[in-house]
Write a protein that holds these residues in place. Structure first.
Motif, PDB file in Angstrom:
ATOM      1  N   LEU A 228       0.855  13.247   1.276  1.00  3.19           N
ATOM      2  CA  LEU A 228       0.869  14.494   1.469  1.00  3.19           C
ATOM      3  C   LEU A 228       0.194  15.506   2.434  1.00  3.19           C
ATOM      4  O   LEU A 228       0.453  16.102   3.142  1.00  3.19           O
ATOM      5  N   LYS A 229      -1.104  14.810   2.202  1.00  2.18           N
ATOM      6  CA  LYS A 229      -2.136  15.641   3.014  1.00  2.18           C
ATOM      7  C   LYS A 229      -2.481  14.862   4.341  1.00  2.18           C
ATOM      8  O   LYS A 229      -3.142  15.375   5.348  1.00  2.18           O
ATOM      9  N   GLY A 230      -2.117  13.683   4.521  1.00  5.41           N
ATOM     10  CA  GLY A 230      -2.138  12.813   5.817  1.00  5.41           C
ATOM     11  C   GLY A 230      -3.887  12.438   5.862  1.00  5.41           C
ATOM     12  O   GLY A 230      -4.217  12.148   7.055  1.00  5.41           O
ATOM     13  N   GLN A 231      -4.361  12.000   4.712  1.00  6.08           N
ATOM     14  CA  GLN A 231      -5.739  12.087   4.667  1.00  6.08           C
ATOM     15  C   GLN A 231      -6.225  10.553   4.474  1.00  6.08           C
ATOM     16  O   GLN A 231      -5.527   9.986   3.308  1.00  6.08           O
ATOM     17  N   ALA A 232      -6.898  10.023   5.363  1.00  6.41           N
ATOM     18  CA  ALA A 232      -7.160   8.368   5.041  1.00  6.41           C
ATOM     19  C   ALA A 232      -8.642   8.374   4.654  1.00  6.41           C
ATOM     20  O   ALA A 232      -9.554   8.869   5.434  1.00  6.41           O
ATOM     21  N   VAL A 233      -9.021   7.633   3.517  1.00  9.49           N
ATOM     22  CA  VAL A 233     -10.448   7.415   3.161  1.00  9.49           C
ATOM     23  C   VAL A 233     -10.625   5.969   3.090  1.00  9.49           C
ATOM     24  O   VAL A 233      -9.943   5.275   2.648  1.00  9.49           O
ATOM     25  N   VAL A 234     -11.764   5.397   3.862  1.00 11.28           N
ATOM     26  CA  VAL A 234     -12.134   3.969   3.877  1.00 11.28           C
ATOM     27  C   VAL A 234     -13.650   3.724   3.470  1.00 11.28           C
ATOM     28  O   VAL A 234     -14.297   4.815   3.323  1.00 11.28           O
ATOM     29  N   ASN A 235     -13.908   2.384   3.132  1.00  7.70           N
ATOM     30  CA  ASN A 235     -15.111   2.094   2.734  1.00  7.70           C
ATOM     31  C   ASN A 235     -16.126   1.685   3.866  1.00  7.70           C
ATOM     32  O   ASN A 235     -15.473   1.297   4.977  1.00  7.70           O
ATOM     33  N   GLU A 236     -17.111   1.346   3.538  1.00  9.24           N
ATOM     34  CA  GLU A 236     -18.149   0.782   4.560  1.00  9.24           C
ATOM     35  C   GLU A 236     -17.621  -0.564   5.256  1.00  9.24           C
ATOM     36  O   GLU A 236     -17.902  -0.813   6.447  1.00  9.24           O
ATOM     37  N   ARG A 237     -17.064  -1.445   4.465  1.00  9.01           N
ATOM     38  CA  ARG A 237     -16.529  -2.657   5.269  1.00  9.01           C
ATOM     39  C   ARG A 237     -15.278  -2.536   6.347  1.00  9.01           C
ATOM     40  O   ARG A 237     -15.468  -3.182   7.233  1.00  9.01           O
ATOM     41  N   VAL A 238     -14.702  -1.514   6.119  1.00  9.07           N
ATOM     42  CA  VAL A 238     -13.696  -1.273   6.929  1.00  9.07           C
ATOM     43  C   VAL A 238     -14.397  -0.579   8.375  1.00  9.07           C
ATOM     44  O   VAL A 238     -14.111  -1.006   9.388  1.00  9.07           O
ATOM     45  N   LEU A 239     -15.554   0.066   8.145  1.00  3.89           N
ATOM     46  CA  LEU A 239     -16.074   0.704   9.246  1.00  3.89           C
ATOM     47  C   LEU A 239     -16.989  -0.200   9.954  1.00  3.89           C
ATOM     48  O   LEU A 239     -16.847  -0.258  11.294  1.00  3.89           O
ATOM     49  N   ASN A 240     -17.189  -1.386   9.392  1.00  2.00           N
ATOM     50  CA  ASN A 240     -18.000  -2.646  10.083  1.00  2.00           C
ATOM     51  C   ASN A 240     -17.104  -3.082  11.042  1.00  2.00           C
ATOM     52  O   ASN A 240     -17.563  -3.745  11.892  1.00  2.00           O
ATOM     53  N   ILE A 241     -16.065  -3.311  10.301  1.00  2.00           N
ATOM     54  CA  ILE A 241     -14.706  -4.168  11.155  1.00  2.00           C
ATOM     55  C   ILE A 241     -14.527  -3.311  12.327  1.00  2.00           C
ATOM     56  O   ILE A 241     -14.533  -4.114  13.437  1.00  2.00           O
ATOM     57  N   VAL A 242     -14.375  -2.143  12.529  1.00  2.00           N
ATOM     58  CA  VAL A 242     -14.123  -1.615  13.360  1.00  2.00           C
ATOM     59  C   VAL A 242     -15.294  -0.984  14.306  1.00  2.00           C
ATOM     60  O   VAL A 242     -15.031  -0.428  15.481  1.00  2.00           O
ATOM     61  N   GLY A 243     -16.420  -1.086  13.550  1.00  2.00           N
ATOM     62  CA  GLY A 243     -17.712  -0.614  14.404  1.00  2.00           C
ATOM     63  C   GLY A 243     -18.003   0.444  14.535  1.00  2.00           C
ATOM     64  O   GLY A 243     -18.795   1.129  15.379  1.00  2.00           O
ATOM     65  N   TYR A 244     -17.565   1.434  13.673  1.00  2.00           N
ATOM     66  CA  TYR A 244     -17.805   2.916  13.800  1.00  2.00           C
ATOM     67  C   TYR A 244     -18.565   3.329  12.640  1.00  2.00           C
ATOM     68  O   TYR A 244     -18.634   2.689  11.536  1.00  2.00           O
ATOM     69  N   ARG A 245     -19.443   4.575  12.824  1.00  2.00           N
ATOM     70  CA  ARG A 245     -20.178   4.997  11.612  1.00  2.00           C
ATOM     71  C   ARG A 245     -19.254   6.186  10.832  1.00  2.00           C
ATOM     72  O   ARG A 245     -18.164   6.599  11.477  1.00  2.00           O
ATOM     73  N   LEU A 246     -19.530   6.386   9.767  1.00  2.00           N
ATOM     74  CA  LEU A 246     -18.575   7.434   9.135  1.00  2.00           C
ATOM     75  C   LEU A 246     -18.302   8.566   9.876  1.00  2.00           C
ATOM     76  O   LEU A 246     -17.269   9.309   9.803  1.00  2.00           O
ATOM     77  N   ASP A 247     -19.503   9.217  10.465  1.00  2.00           N
ATOM     78  CA  ASP A 247     -19.491  10.436  11.056  1.00  2.00           C
ATOM     79  C   ASP A 247     -18.814  10.439  12.531  1.00  2.00           C
ATOM     80  O   ASP A 247     -18.747  11.253  13.038  1.00  2.00           O
ATOM     81  N   GLU A 248     -18.543   9.355  12.965  1.00  2.00           N
ATOM     82  CA  GLU A 248     -17.816   8.970  14.154  1.00  2.00           C
ATOM     83  C   GLU A 248     -16.297   8.792  14.130  1.00  2.00           C
ATOM     84  O   GLU A 248     -15.638   8.899  14.931  1.00  2.00           O
ATOM     85  N   ILE A 249     -15.723   8.879  12.870  1.00  2.00           N
ATOM     86  CA  ILE A 249     -14.256   8.799  12.530  1.00  2.00           C
ATOM     87  C   ILE A 249     -13.682  10.020  12.134  1.00  2.00           C
ATOM     88  O   ILE A 249     -14.443  10.880  11.459  1.00  2.00           O
ATOM     89  N   ALA A 250     -12.352  10.376  12.278  1.00  2.00           N
ATOM     90  CA  ALA A 250     -11.701  11.572  11.642  1.00  2.00           C
ATOM     91  C   ALA A 250     -10.994  10.977  10.611  1.00  2.00           C
ATOM     92  O   ALA A 250     -10.548   9.846  10.602  1.00  2.00           O
ATOM     93  N   PRO A 251     -10.959  11.563   9.554  1.00  2.00           N
ATOM     94  CA  PRO A 251     -10.479  10.937   7.997  1.00  2.00           C
ATOM     95  C   PRO A 251      -9.063  11.198   7.958  1.00  2.00           C
ATOM     96  O   PRO A 251      -8.636  11.836   7.082  1.00  2.00           O
ATOM     97  N   THR A 252      -8.255  10.926   9.062  1.00  2.00           N
ATOM     98  CA  THR A 252      -6.858  11.248   8.893  1.00  2.00           C
ATOM     99  C   THR A 252      -6.136   9.948   9.510  1.00  2.00           C
ATOM    100  O   THR A 252      -6.575   9.166   9.783  1.00  2.00           O
ATOM    101  N   LEU A 253      -4.802  10.152   9.115  1.00  2.00           N
ATOM    102  CA  LEU A 253      -4.015   8.843   9.310  1.00  2.00           C
ATOM    103  C   LEU A 253      -3.779   8.840  10.821  1.00  2.00           C
ATOM    104  O   LEU A 253      -3.644   7.568  11.327  1.00  2.00           O
ATOM    105  N   ASP A 254      -3.828   9.923  11.436  1.00  2.00           N
ATOM    106  CA  ASP A 254      -3.486   9.831  12.892  1.00  2.00           C
ATOM    107  C   ASP A 254      -4.737   9.062  13.620  1.00  2.00           C
ATOM    108  O   ASP A 254      -4.488   8.311  14.614  1.00  2.00           O
ATOM    109  N   PHE A 255      -5.979   9.193  12.966  1.00  2.00           N
ATOM    110  CA  PHE A 255      -6.919   8.457  13.808  1.00  2.00           C
ATOM    111  C   PHE A 255      -6.970   6.929  13.696  1.00  2.00           C
ATOM    112  O   PHE A 255      -6.946   6.308  14.626  1.00  2.00           O
ATOM    113  N   TRP A 256      -6.491   6.462  12.529  1.00  2.00           N
ATOM    114  CA  TRP A 256      -6.175   5.162  12.433  1.00  2.00           C
ATOM    115  C   TRP A 256      -5.033   4.466  13.081  1.00  2.00           C
ATOM    116  O   TRP A 256      -5.125   3.262  13.588  1.00  2.00           O
ATOM    117  N   GLN A 257      -4.152   5.270  13.162  1.00  2.00           N
ATOM    118  CA  GLN A 257      -3.076   4.717  13.971  1.00  2.00           C
ATOM    119  C   GLN A 257      -3.289   4.802  15.368  1.00  2.00           C
ATOM    120  O   GLN A 257      -2.639   4.044  16.059  1.00  2.00           O
TER     121      GLN A 257
END
Length: 819
Positions: A228-257
């Motif tokens: 409903l909100k279009g909000q995606a939340v991930v843990n640190e392991r996901v961040l390690n795979i893509v190589g981003y820090r938490l403050d470098e990503i947008a917590p939205t579905l659009d970002f991951w797409q």
């Protein structure tokens, strides 16, 4: 003169001859067309003048021709340019409002507003154009937009402005505005409703911390998606795979797409949409994501919808995320070429397809089967299938359209409507939109086509046109009927006067009786027309429809042949309706006689009643019907039925399929008018060989049924008083005078209200009664009545008029009630 085109030359005299003979300055006909030696036609402005000698005599002629070809072409170009602007203005997805500054920028008047603006603001542009922006948008100053309009008007510099709409210190929504100034001085505001987007961003911040705690201890990469909100939340392991820090990503579905490899988007989204729709128990997919380093990594994602609403729609999806790059490196190019073409979502509601420059199908969405009955594979395997399913009446136009689009790829979206015939034989309307598709280097790859099923919209448009047609016919019929009725009243009135002077056995009495009977039949015909046009006021009262049906059934049993069986299926608990019993009886008789004519070899006439509730869904496709309780009267026959063309005209006055002399064509038209006058709704269903069914819906009322009261005939009284008869029709005044004189009254006549008022002022004391028409020239009946009542509030007046029944009809008229 012969090089002037014949149509321009014929209506005028040769200008040279006219100048020589008349000595005047002349011009050829307007829009003169000159034909040059090579046959080219050119529009010209022309004139001729005499050449005179010193003594004034005409020596010769000067002709002047001015070529207007370029002026005419420029005018056509300007017309086309304005049409393109209006089309762009109306079809913009964003709202667009145009203002004109007033009072040196202290106010702005709305001069134009597009359809998207109407939808966002929920207002009718016709009601607000020409009004101040302060009136149209009362909060424009509070929200800061008015100052932006003033600055842009003064400086000419465009501005972006995000407006927060609030009420009682609570934010209601947001509008994203771009305001700029036109060279002509008008101010244009282009804006969109950003409420949902901004609320989603704010809500995502609230849930970020909570979901982080829940996913922190997961061994695999884990993610959670709020649909409903279009909000995606991930843990640190996901961040390690893509190589981003938490403050470098947008917590939205659009970002991951946005990290998805373009070739993997279609099959990934397809599997995800399948699970969201409930077609699979879980979601599983393998795809590539782009790491921060620019490298694409293969991942395996698994998920399940953990929460759904009552309709089965997924609200929250939780899943895992695993790096499988090493295992997938050997298959890096798998399906690369095929996925390149998957740019159209597989599960769009519309029928989407992509064709190359030759018209071959490269992609067809599965929804084509829902609309056409044919699968995507059938379209791809048979390119001519698309042409064959087009309705024969639209095929030539559509094939020309396809040919032209192949030849010249349009620069923008090209739209048109056409019909198709589904696999099951049903005809459906399609809204067709075609758009060119270009490659990365600008080359044309083909066309992207979106087809929408617009059958319901077309059905509503047809109903509206039919309703307007019947209203126009009714108005015309009512006007004719009123005038004709006056003539018939004169014929029958004078005939009865003559009959009253004849004795029984007089040979002329029979002739007069035949004239009178013919007049009565004509009056019945007029009454049918007036019922259709709703010019006859029904006498409403609570009616038990079952009772009326039983009475009519007795009449029908003596009217229709014995070979036709009458089958009554009446509800035992039928609700009461507010109706005129005699008019309801006429409707039943008309439908019964119509059924009789449809069954020359016998059959069954079925009359049914039932209670039912018409809901909003039914009323949505029958615009003139309001939701609520109804009594349904169904009249069916087992006759020969009708084809669609006949069915579309059955309620038209004087339309009949019967032989000459066997029907007036007013039976069903009268029934239609009566039902509409009762606030009801009538439909007809028929097919050749399958009989005909009429359904009449009458609003039900909550009241006890009443029985009819008996009336006694009262003998006509005679008198000696003076009566003032006021009517603009001379023959009605003469007829009224003779009839009233016959019963002893003295009659004074007036042809209009002004004349009647003068007579009443002069002889009012001797006048006992006024019979007053309402619609008259010079001074109508309403004005006259008001003046008479001012002279004498106790004056006795009978209003006798053919005025519209839509006006209030009350007992005991006085000046306040009437006016």
């Amino acid at each position: 003169f012969h090089i002037v085109e014949e149509e321009s030359r014929t209506p005028v005299k040769n200008p040279v001859q006219r100048v020589l003979t008349e000595g005047v300055v002349v011009g050829l006909a307007n829009h003169t067309v000159l034909i040059s030696r090579d046959g080219t036609e050119r529009p010209i402005a022309d004139s001729g003048a005499p050449i005179r000698s010193e003594d004034g005599s005409v020596l010769g002629v000067v002709l002047v021709f001015r070529d207007q070809t370029e002026e005419k072409a420029a005018a056509e170009f300007l017309k086309e340019s304005e049409a393109r602007y209006r089309s762009l203005f109306e079809n913009m997805g964003s709202a667009l409002a145009m203002y004109k500054a007033e009072q040196n920028g202290e106010d702005f008047i709305l001069v134009d507003f597009n359809a998207a603006g109407e939808k966002i603001e929920k207002i009718n542009r016709r009601e607000v154009i020409g009004h101040s922006v302060l009136k149209v948008f009362p909060g424009v100053k509070e929200f800061g937009l008015f100052e932006v309009l003033q600055r842009v008007w003064r400086t000419g510099e465009p501005e972006y402005h995000l407006v927060a709409l609030y009420k009682d210190d609570r934010t209601e929504g947001w509008r994203d505005n771009y305001v700029y100034k036109l060279p002509s001085g008008e101010i244009v505001a282009v804006y969109s409703d950003e409420t949902r987007r901004i609320r989603a961003e704010e809500a995502s911040k609230d849930s970020q911390e909570r979901l982080d705690l829940a996913l922190k201890g997961a061994d695999l990469g884990a993610w959670d998606l709020d649909m409903l909100k279009g909000q995606a939340v991930v843990n640190e392991r996901v961040l390690n795979i893509v190589g981003y820090r938490l403050d470098e990503i947008a917590p939205t579905l659009d970002f991951w797409q946005s990290l998805l490899h373009p070739d993997d988007i279609p099959h990934t989204l397809r599997a995800f949409e399948d699970h969201l729709a409930g077609h699979t128990d879980s979601y599983e997919s393998e795809y590539r994501v782009k790491a921060k380093s620019g490298e694409y990594k293969w991942v395996s994602a698994r998920a399940k919808a953990m929460k759904r609403d009552a309709g089965g729609r997924a609200l929250r999806v939780t899943g895992t995320f695993q790096d499988i790059t090493d295992r997938k490196k050997s298959d890096a190019a798998l399906r690369e070429s095929e996925e390149r073409y998957r740019i159209v979502a597989d599960f769009t509601y519309h029928w989407e397809y992509w064709v190359d420059g030759e018209g071959n199908f490269l992609y067809v969405s599965p929804s084509c089967e829902r609309i056409t009955g044919y699968s995507a594979e059938e379209f791809i395997g048979d390119p001519d299938l698309m042409h064959r399913i087009i309705h024969p009446d639209d095929r030539t136009e559509m094939l020309d359209h396809f040919h032209n689009v192949r030849k010249v790829v349009p620069l923008a979206v090209d739209t048109m409507d056409f019909r198709i015939i589904r696999r099951d034989g049903e005809t459906r309307w399609i809204g067709h939109a075609c758009q060119p598709v270009y490659g990365q280097e600008g080359q044309t790859l083909g066309r992207r086509v979106s087809n929408r099923d617009i059958t319901e919209r077309k059905t509503l448009e047809a109903q509206l046109l039919q309703s307007q047609k019947m209203e126009a016919i009714g108005t015309l019929a009512g006007g004719i009927a009123h005038d004709f009725n006056n003539l018939l009243q004169a014929v029958m009135g004078y005939t009865e006067l003559l009959m009253g002077r004849k004795k029984q056995g007089d040979p002329e009495l029979d002739h007069l009786q035949k004239i009178n009977n013919s007049g009565k039949r004509g009056a019945d015909l007029v009454k049918g027309l007036m019922m259709f046009s709703r010019k006859v006021q029904p006498e409403f009262r609570p009616v038990d429809l079952n009772h009326e049906i039983v009475q009519v059934q007795k009449l029908l049993s003596h009217t229709i042949p014995k070979t036709i069986k009458i089958d009554l299926r009446l509800s035992g608990e039928l609700e009461t309706v507010q109706a005129d019993p005699s008019q309801m009886g006429q409707v039943l008789m008309n439908l019964g006689v119509n059924a009789r004519d449809a069954m020359p070899d016998g059959g069954t006439l079925t009359i049914e009643t039932a209670n039912l509730e018409l809901d909003k869904d039914y009323c949505a496709v029958h615009l003139e019907v309001m939701p609520g309780p109804y009594v349904l009267l169904t009249v069916s026959d087992s006759g020969h039925g009708m084809e669609k063309e006949t069915l579309s005209h059955i309620f038209d006055p004087f339309f009949t399929t019967k032989e000459v002399g066997k029907g007036t064509g007013l039976g069903l038209a009268t029934a239609y008018g009566i039902v509409k006058q009762h606030g009801g709704h009538i439909t007809c269903y028929s097919e050749p060989g399958l009989g005909t069914t009429f359904k009449i819906y009458l609003p039900a009322i909550q009241t006890e049924k009443t029985s009819e009261t008996q009336t006694e005939d009262v003998p006509i009284q005679r008198g000696t008083e003076t009566i003032l008869l006021v009517d603009d029709e001379e023959f009605l005044r003469e007829l009224g005078t003779r009839l009233l004189n016959q019963y002893g009254y003295h009659v004074i006549t007036a042809s209009n209200g002004k004349e009647a008022l003068e007579i009443y002022q002069r002889e009012g004391e001797s006048i006992s009664l006024i019979i007053l028409d309402l619609i008259m020239p010079e001074m109508d009946g309403r004005q006259c009545l008001g003046e008479i009542l001012r002279i004498d509030p106790n004056a006795k007046v009978i209003i006798a008029s053919r005025d519209s029944p839509d006006r209030p009809q009350r007992k005991g008229y006085n000046s306040e009630r009437l006016f």
